[in-house]
Write an enzyme that holds these catalytic residues in place. Sequence first.
Site, short mmCIF file in Angstrom:
data_model
loop_
_atom_site.label_atom_id
_atom_site.label_comp_id
_atom_site.label_asym_id
_atom_site.label_seq_id
_atom_site.Cartn_x
_atom_site.Cartn_y
_atom_site.Cartn_z
N TYR A 1 -0.26 6.71 -0.73
CA TYR A 1 -1.69 6.90 -0.49
C TYR A 1 -2.27 5.74 0.28
O TYR A 1 -1.61 4.72 0.50
CB TYR A 1 -2.44 7.10 -1.82
N ARG B 1 0.02 0.45 7.82
CA ARG B 1 0.54 0.42 6.45
C ARG B 1 0.93 1.82 5.98
O ARG B 1 1.95 2.00 5.30
CB ARG B 1 -0.49 -0.21 5.49
N ARG C 1 11.83 21.94 -9.11
CA ARG C 1 12.00 20.59 -9.66
C ARG C 1 13.46 20.15 -9.61
O ARG C 1 14.33 20.75 -10.25
CB ARG C 1 11.50 20.51 -11.10
N HIS D 1 15.39 16.12 -8.75
CA HIS D 1 15.06 14.74 -8.34
C HIS D 1 15.33 14.48 -6.87
O HIS D 1 14.57 13.79 -6.20
CB HIS D 1 15.82 13.72 -9.20
N LYS E 1 2.71 1.52 -0.98
CA LYS E 1 1.47 2.00 -1.60
C LYS E 1 1.74 3.38 -2.20
O LYS E 1 1.29 4.41 -1.70
CB LYS E 1 0.32 2.01 -0.59
N GLU F 1 -0.20 -10.02 -8.51
CA GLU F 1 -1.49 -9.52 -8.01
C GLU F 1 -2.29 -8.90 -9.14
O GLU F 1 -1.88 -8.94 -10.30
CB GLU F 1 -1.26 -8.50 -6.90
N LEU G 1 1.51 -5.59 -3.19
CA LEU G 1 1.04 -4.77 -2.09
C LEU G 1 0.26 -5.69 -1.14
O LEU G 1 -0.65 -6.39 -1.57
CB LEU G 1 0.09 -3.67 -2.57
N1 PDD Z 1 -6.01 -0.71 -4.23
N2 PDD Z 1 -2.79 -4.61 -4.62
C1 PDD Z 1 -2.84 -3.42 -5.25
C2 PDD Z 1 -1.85 -3.13 -6.33
C3 PDD Z 1 -3.82 -2.47 -4.88
O1 PDD Z 1 -3.85 -1.27 -5.49
C4 PDD Z 1 -4.76 -2.80 -3.86
C5 PDD Z 1 -5.82 -1.84 -3.42
C6 PDD Z 1 -4.67 -4.05 -3.24
C7 PDD Z 1 -5.59 -4.47 -2.12
O2 PDD Z 1 -5.32 -3.78 -0.92
P1 PDD Z 1 -6.48 -3.48 0.14
O3 PDD Z 1 -7.11 -4.76 0.53
O4 PDD Z 1 -5.76 -2.82 1.25
O5 PDD Z 1 -7.47 -2.55 -0.54
C8 PDD Z 1 -3.66 -4.92 -3.63
C9 PDD Z 1 -6.90 0.36 -3.81
C10 PDD Z 1 -8.28 -0.08 -3.45
C11 PDD Z 1 -6.86 1.45 -4.85
O6 PDD Z 1 -5.77 1.70 -5.35
O7 PDD Z 1 -7.89 2.06 -5.13
#
Ligand code: PDD
Length: 292
Positions: free
Chosen positions: A39, A58, A106, A108, A154, A186, A210
Site C-alpha cells: 500500500y 516507493r 486459497r 500459499h 510497505k 521506528e 520503512l
Molecule cells: N505509515 N514507518 C512505518 C512503519 C510507517 O507505517 C510509516 C507511514 C512511516 C513513515 O512513512 P511516510 O513518511 O512515507 O508516511 C514509517 C502510513 C502513514 C500509514 O501506514 O498510515
Amino acid sequence: MIDGIHGNPTVYLNGDWLPLSEAKVSVLDRGFIFGDGIYEVLPVYKRKAFRLQSHLTRLERSLAAIRIRPPLDQAQWAALFDELIQRNQGDDQFLYLQVTRGVAKRDHSFPNPEVRPTVFAMSSPFQRPTTAQRDSGIAVVSLPDERWLHCDIKSVSLLGNVLARQAAIDRGAPEAVMFRDGFLTEGSASNIWMVKDGALHAPLKNHLILEGIRYGLLQELAERLQIPVQIRRIRQQELTQADELMLTSATKEVLPIVQLDQRPVGPGAHAGRPGPIYAKLRRAYDQLLDEL
Ligand code: PDD
C-alpha cells in the site's frame, strides 16, 4: 453508512469509480486471506499529491519486492490519483492505495497462471496535526520490535505494527517506539528522529525500517538549515539521554515527542517541551507547504 466515515466518498476499484459503500472485493482476495499486498499513503495539499514522484518510486519498489507486476505505469498512477482528488472534496486529503496479488483459490504459492492484481484507492479528509499537538508534543512508549525482517516493504501485513500501536494506546500514548536487539527501529506507523548536541540522528535505512517519504524530506530540510545529520545505529539507551525526539509520517507530518515511557524528553529547562531543532524543522516544513 460505514462507521466512522462521513458521507460516501468516491473510490477506485479495479478500473471503476464507485461510492465507498458499494466497493466490494472477494473473500478470496489474497490481501484478505494472506495479507499478500502492498500500500501507499500520500498526503494531498491544495488538491495536489505531495512528493508524488517519491511515492511512485516507493510503490514500484514495494511491488517489485513482492513480485507483483505493476498493474499501472507511473503516468497512469499519477492520473488515477489526480482523478481521485478531483472526485473528492477538500483541498487537503490523504490518499490510500492498496494493490494485492488478486483473487484466487486459497493456496500459499502465487496463482499460476497469474491473476489480475486488485487495485483499490480512496481519499479521506486530511486532519493535519492540531496546534495543540504541535505545541505540546506527544508521548510515546518503548516496545520490542516483534515484526518480520522486511519492514522496508510497505506491506499490508501490518499485524506487528497494529499490535504495537494498540499496546501504546493501552498505556495512554498515541505511538510506540520500537527497538530490535537494543537498537532503535521506528514507530508503529512513523519514522523516529533523535536530536543530540545540535545534530539530527536517524536509524540506518535498511530492511528493518520503512524508509518514509518524510525521512528523505526531513534530511533535505536539515541540510537546508545546516543541521548536521547522522544516519547510524542508535542504541535504546541513547533515547533516554536525547535532547529532543520527533516523529514523521504522511499524516503526522513532523511532531515533537515530549515524553518517553512517562519521562520528559530533553535536558533541564525545556524537558518535556518541544525543542529548538524541532521548531526549526517544523517552520521549514510549513514553509515548503506554503510555497505549493
Ligand atoms: N505509515 N514507518 C512505518 C512503519 C510507517 O507505517 C510509516 C507511514 C512511516 C513513515 O512513512 P511516510 O513518511 O512515507 O508516511 C514509517 C502510513 C502513514 C500509514 O501506514 O498510515
